[in-house]
Scaffold this motif. Structure first.
Motif, PDB file in Angstrom:
ATOM      1  N   LYS A  73      34.888  38.007  67.093  1.00 54.09           N
ATOM      2  CA  LYS A  73      34.727  39.531  67.836  1.00 54.09           C
ATOM      3  C   LYS A  73      36.081  39.905  68.302  1.00 54.09           C
ATOM      4  O   LYS A  73      36.463  41.241  68.214  1.00 54.09           O
ATOM      5  CB  LYS A  73      33.603  39.596  68.931  1.00 54.09           C
ATOM      6  N   ASP A  74      36.817  39.166  68.999  1.00 56.18           N
ATOM      7  CA  ASP A  74      38.251  39.436  69.640  1.00 56.18           C
ATOM      8  C   ASP A  74      39.021  39.996  68.510  1.00 56.18           C
ATOM      9  O   ASP A  74      39.922  40.757  68.791  1.00 56.18           O
ATOM     10  CB  ASP A  74      38.593  38.258  70.527  1.00 56.18           C
ATOM     11  N   LYS A  75      39.163  39.292  67.525  1.00 45.44           N
ATOM     12  CA  LYS A  75      40.019  39.719  66.346  1.00 45.44           C
ATOM     13  C   LYS A  75      39.791  40.658  65.560  1.00 45.44           C
ATOM     14  O   LYS A  75      40.156  41.113  64.508  1.00 45.44           O
ATOM     15  CB  LYS A  75      40.398  38.271  65.511  1.00 45.44           C
ATOM     16  N   GLY A  76      38.525  41.270  65.520  1.00 43.43           N
ATOM     17  CA  GLY A  76      38.142  42.478  64.870  1.00 43.43           C
ATOM     18  C   GLY A  76      37.205  42.357  63.955  1.00 43.43           C
ATOM     19  O   GLY A  76      37.016  43.121  62.834  1.00 43.43           O
ATOM     20  N   VAL A  77      36.774  41.136  63.429  1.00 46.26           N
ATOM     21  CA  VAL A  77      36.065  40.550  62.281  1.00 46.26           C
ATOM     22  C   VAL A  77      34.554  41.060  62.543  1.00 46.26           C
ATOM     23  O   VAL A  77      33.770  41.376  61.623  1.00 46.26           O
ATOM     24  CB  VAL A  77      36.104  39.177  62.142  1.00 46.26           C
ATOM     25  N   LEU A  78      34.004  40.775  63.686  1.00 43.32           N
ATOM     26  CA  LEU A  78      32.631  41.100  64.167  1.00 43.32           C
ATOM     27  C   LEU A  78      32.621  41.960  65.181  1.00 43.32           C
ATOM     28  O   LEU A  78      33.489  42.233  65.974  1.00 43.32           O
ATOM     29  CB  LEU A  78      31.927  39.891  64.458  1.00 43.32           C
ATOM     30  N   THR A  79      31.245  42.612  65.338  1.00 45.80           N
ATOM     31  CA  THR A  79      31.019  43.430  66.379  1.00 45.80           C
ATOM     32  C   THR A  79      29.659  43.138  66.733  1.00 45.80           C
ATOM     33  O   THR A  79      29.029  42.450  66.165  1.00 45.80           O
ATOM     34  CB  THR A  79      31.145  45.111  65.922  1.00 45.80           C
ATOM     35  N   SER A  80      29.390  43.768  67.693  1.00 43.76           N
ATOM     36  CA  SER A  80      27.950  43.321  68.562  1.00 43.76           C
ATOM     37  C   SER A  80      27.246  44.532  68.940  1.00 43.76           C
ATOM     38  O   SER A  80      27.663  45.405  69.197  1.00 43.76           O
ATOM     39  CB  SER A  80      28.073  42.214  69.500  1.00 43.76           C
ATOM     40  N   LEU A  81      25.700  44.324  68.881  1.00 45.53           N
ATOM     41  CA  LEU A  81      24.997  45.430  69.414  1.00 45.53           C
ATOM     42  C   LEU A  81      23.964  44.766  70.224  1.00 45.53           C
ATOM     43  O   LEU A  81      23.310  43.871  69.995  1.00 45.53           O
ATOM     44  CB  LEU A  81      24.379  46.119  68.031  1.00 45.53           C
ATOM     45  N   ARG A  82      23.947  45.306  71.461  1.00 45.16           N
ATOM     46  CA  ARG A  82      22.802  44.562  72.472  1.00 45.16           C
ATOM     47  C   ARG A  82      21.513  45.487  72.350  1.00 45.16           C
ATOM     48  O   ARG A  82      21.458  46.654  72.295  1.00 45.16           O
ATOM     49  CB  ARG A  82      23.344  44.790  74.148  1.00 45.16           C
ATOM     50  N   GLU A  83      20.265  44.917  72.104  1.00 47.81           N
ATOM     51  CA  GLU A  83      19.053  45.342  72.052  1.00 47.81           C
ATOM     52  C   GLU A  83      18.128  44.587  72.961  1.00 47.81           C
ATOM     53  O   GLU A  83      17.854  43.367  72.682  1.00 47.81           O
ATOM     54  CB  GLU A  83      18.579  45.400  70.682  1.00 47.81           C
ATOM     55  N   GLY A  84      18.039  45.105  74.057  1.00 48.49           N
ATOM     56  CA  GLY A  84      17.121  44.333  75.337  1.00 48.49           C
ATOM     57  C   GLY A  84      17.811  43.173  75.550  1.00 48.49           C
ATOM     58  O   GLY A  84      18.989  43.294  76.161  1.00 48.49           O
ATOM     59  N   LYS A  85      17.151  42.067  75.434  1.00 47.72           N
ATOM     60  CA  LYS A  85      17.755  40.666  75.828  1.00 47.72           C
ATOM     61  C   LYS A  85      18.487  40.077  74.863  1.00 47.72           C
ATOM     62  O   LYS A  85      19.269  39.008  75.075  1.00 47.72           O
ATOM     63  CB  LYS A  85      16.741  39.859  76.244  1.00 47.72           C
TER      64      LYS A  85
END
Length: 110
Positions: A73-85
């Protein structure tokens, strides 16, 4: 969440500016680990997975999974999305699948 735009495939490395080359090298370094390649391979085809799902798929410690996800994630390969917990991780650039395809093809028969 919208995928980040990437340069067209007909762009040559020599045409990229030094900052773009540095970002690309940084991403490749982050990917260049067997466990991270495995993580990325599970996120192909637009899949979104949680840390728990990934650590169960790879049979590794959850803390180890979180560590590798953080690097990607830090290197821009992944991203994330928070849904609830839950926080779901997915490929930031759809074209990263090409790298995994290349690695797979290069390692067959070795």
């Amino acid at each position: 969440m919208e995928m980040e735009k990437v340069a067209p495939l007909n762009v040559k490395i020599k045409d990229l500016d030094p900052a773009a080359l540095e970002r690309a090298a940084s991403m490749l370094k982050a990917i260049a680990h067997p466990m991270r390649i495995a993580i990325i391979s599970h996120l192909e085809d637009g899949k979104k997975l949680t840390v728990t799902e990934i650590h169960n798929l790879l049979n590794i410690e959850q803390s180890t999974t979180s560590h590798h996800l953080g690097i990607l994630k830090d290197k821009g390969v992944l991203t994330s999305l928070r849904e609830g917990k839950n926080t779901y991780y997915f490929l930031k650039h759809d074209s990263l699948r090409n790298i995994i395809d290349c690695v797979s093809k290069c390692s067959v028969g070795q």
